[in-house]
Design a protein around this motif. Structure first.
Motif, short mmCIF file in Angstrom:
data_model
loop_
_atom_site.label_atom_id
_atom_site.label_comp_id
_atom_site.label_asym_id
_atom_site.label_seq_id
_atom_site.Cartn_x
_atom_site.Cartn_y
_atom_site.Cartn_z
N GLY A 1 0.79 -1.23 0.00
CA GLY A 1 0.00 0.00 0.00
C GLY A 1 0.82 1.28 0.00
N ALA A 2 2.15 1.16 -0.05
CA ALA A 2 3.00 2.37 0.00
C ALA A 2 2.89 3.20 -1.28
CB ALA A 2 4.45 1.97 0.24
N GLY A 3 2.45 2.57 -2.38
CA GLY A 3 2.30 3.33 -3.62
C GLY A 3 3.23 2.90 -4.74
N LYS A 4 3.91 1.79 -4.57
CA LYS A 4 4.92 1.34 -5.55
C LYS A 4 4.28 1.00 -6.91
CE LYS A 4 6.01 -2.22 -2.96
NZ LYS A 4 5.00 -2.13 -1.88
N SER A 5 3.23 0.18 -6.85
CA SER A 5 2.61 -0.26 -8.12
C SER A 5 2.01 0.92 -8.86
CB SER A 5 1.50 -1.28 -7.87
OG SER A 5 2.02 -2.37 -7.18
N THR A 6 1.41 1.83 -8.13
CA THR A 6 0.81 3.00 -8.77
C THR A 6 1.88 3.79 -9.51
OG1 THR A 6 -0.84 3.11 -7.01
CG2 THR A 6 -0.51 5.12 -8.31
P1 ATP Z 1 1.51 -3.70 -2.79
O1 ATP Z 1 2.91 -4.04 -2.36
O2 ATP Z 1 0.46 -4.30 -1.89
O3 ATP Z 1 1.25 -3.96 -4.24
P2 ATP Z 1 1.91 -0.89 -3.36
O4 ATP Z 1 3.02 -0.26 -2.61
O5 ATP Z 1 2.19 -1.32 -4.76
O6 ATP Z 1 1.34 -2.12 -2.54
P3 ATP Z 1 -0.30 0.54 -4.52
O7 ATP Z 1 -0.88 -0.70 -5.16
O8 ATP Z 1 0.35 1.53 -5.42
O9 ATP Z 1 0.70 0.13 -3.34
O10 ATP Z 1 -1.47 1.23 -3.71
C1 ATP Z 1 -1.30 2.46 -2.98
C2 ATP Z 1 -2.64 2.83 -2.38
O11 ATP Z 1 -3.57 3.19 -3.42
C3 ATP Z 1 -3.31 1.69 -1.61
O12 ATP Z 1 -3.97 2.23 -0.49
C4 ATP Z 1 -4.32 1.13 -2.59
O13 ATP Z 1 -5.42 0.55 -1.92
C5 ATP Z 1 -4.73 2.37 -3.37
N1 ATP Z 1 -5.09 2.05 -4.76
C6 ATP Z 1 -4.25 1.53 -5.70
N2 ATP Z 1 -4.91 1.39 -6.87
C7 ATP Z 1 -6.18 1.80 -6.65
C8 ATP Z 1 -7.35 1.91 -7.49
N3 ATP Z 1 -7.32 1.55 -8.77
N4 ATP Z 1 -8.47 2.40 -6.93
C9 ATP Z 1 -8.50 2.78 -5.64
N5 ATP Z 1 -7.43 2.73 -4.78
C10 ATP Z 1 -6.29 2.24 -5.29
#
Ligand code: ATP
Length: 238
Positions: A41-46
């Motif tokens: 949930g830190a935001g990496k994938s986004t």
């Molecule tokens: P992980 O290791 O679990 O994949 P992450 O660091 O990649 O986590 P992200 O997937 O970028 O984190 O998500 C960051 C935040 O944005 C999270 O709170 C997630 O729930 C939220 N989020 C991501 N994509 C969406 C979306 N399409 N709609 C709503 N919220 C989202």
């Protein structure tokens, strides 16, 4: 001086109730191996999605080799030299390695031409896989090699990998790291998501740490202990 391969300025992405990326600025140099570390949930994938064209930021600018990068799809990003290797492989189980590579191409190439290319890239980068093998008969390491070969077909300048070691055996991890180091030595920038601290220390030249959508540190992981990286990631003593 050459411009950075990738530059992000104040990238912000909001979803209802959450700011997934909050004014993120960072750069990746040509041939640099950069790890992005962060808890779930830190935001990496986004952030990766923004870079490879799967989503658009609400604010901020991205530039690639010194030019503004505005991409609306992964296909556009690929055409510009940005390739993505996903954690969950996007392969058709009943097709061969070569047929899967063919499906990822925009130009038309016969299966025979692709098979030749698969062998050539395999030998050059330690990505050996039988082009005629059906995917469901292959190991996870071989499946990932198909994905990487598919990414290399477009001669990327930036290769993004999401948790690339999560399904690999230790031996396949060694092999992958060798491949990635070789690509980096040839000037390809490597950006990878991970939370495996030992692997980050081994593979990455630099590590940016994301916490609650913000970059909280940019460090040389080779000079940080695993404990100190863990502290940066979770914001308290591990
Ligand atoms: P992980 O290791 O679990 O994949 P992450 O660091 O990649 O986590 P992200 O997937 O970028 O984190 O998500 C960051 C935040 O944005 C999270 O709170 C997630 O729930 C939220 N989020 C991501 N994509 C969406 C979306 N399409 N709609 C709503 N919220 C989202």
């Amino acid at each position: 001086m050459a411009p950075p391969r990738l530059s992000l300025r104040d990238i912000t992405k909001r979803y209802p109730g959450i700011t997934a990326n909050d004014h993120i600025s960072m750069e990746v140099a040509p041939g640099e191996v950069l790890a992005v570390l962060g808890e779930n949930g830190a935001g990496k994938s986004t952030l990766m999605k923004i870079i490879y064209g799967a989503t658009r930021p609400d604010e901020g600018e991205v530039s690639f080799d010194g030019r503004p990068l505005v991409v609306d799809s992964p296909a556009q990003a690929r055409a510009l030299g940005i390739a993505m290797v996903h954690q969950h492989f996007a392969l058709f189980d009943t097709l061969t390695a070569a047929e899967n590579v063919q499906l990822g191409l925009t130009e038309s190439m016969s299966v025979a031409e692709i098979s030749e290319k698969v062998r050539e890239l395999g030998e050059r980068y330690g990505l050996e896989v039988d082009p005629a093998a059906v995917v469901m008969e292959l190991s996870m390491g071989e499946r990932q090699r198909i994905e990487i070969i598919r990414a290399l077909m477009t001669k990327p300048k930036l290769l993004i990998l999401d948790e690339p070691t999560s399904v690999l055996t230790p031996q396949a991890v060694r092999k992958l790291f060798k491949t990635l180091h070789q690509l980096a030595n040839e000037g390809v920038s490597i950006l990878f998501i991970s939370h495996k601290l030992d692997e980050i220390r081994e593979l990455a030249d630099r590590c940016v740490v994301l916490r609650a959508g913000k970059i909280v540190a940019s460090v040389n992981p080779k000079t940080e202990s695993e404990d100190s990286l863990a502290r940066l990631m979770i914001g308290k003593e591990p």
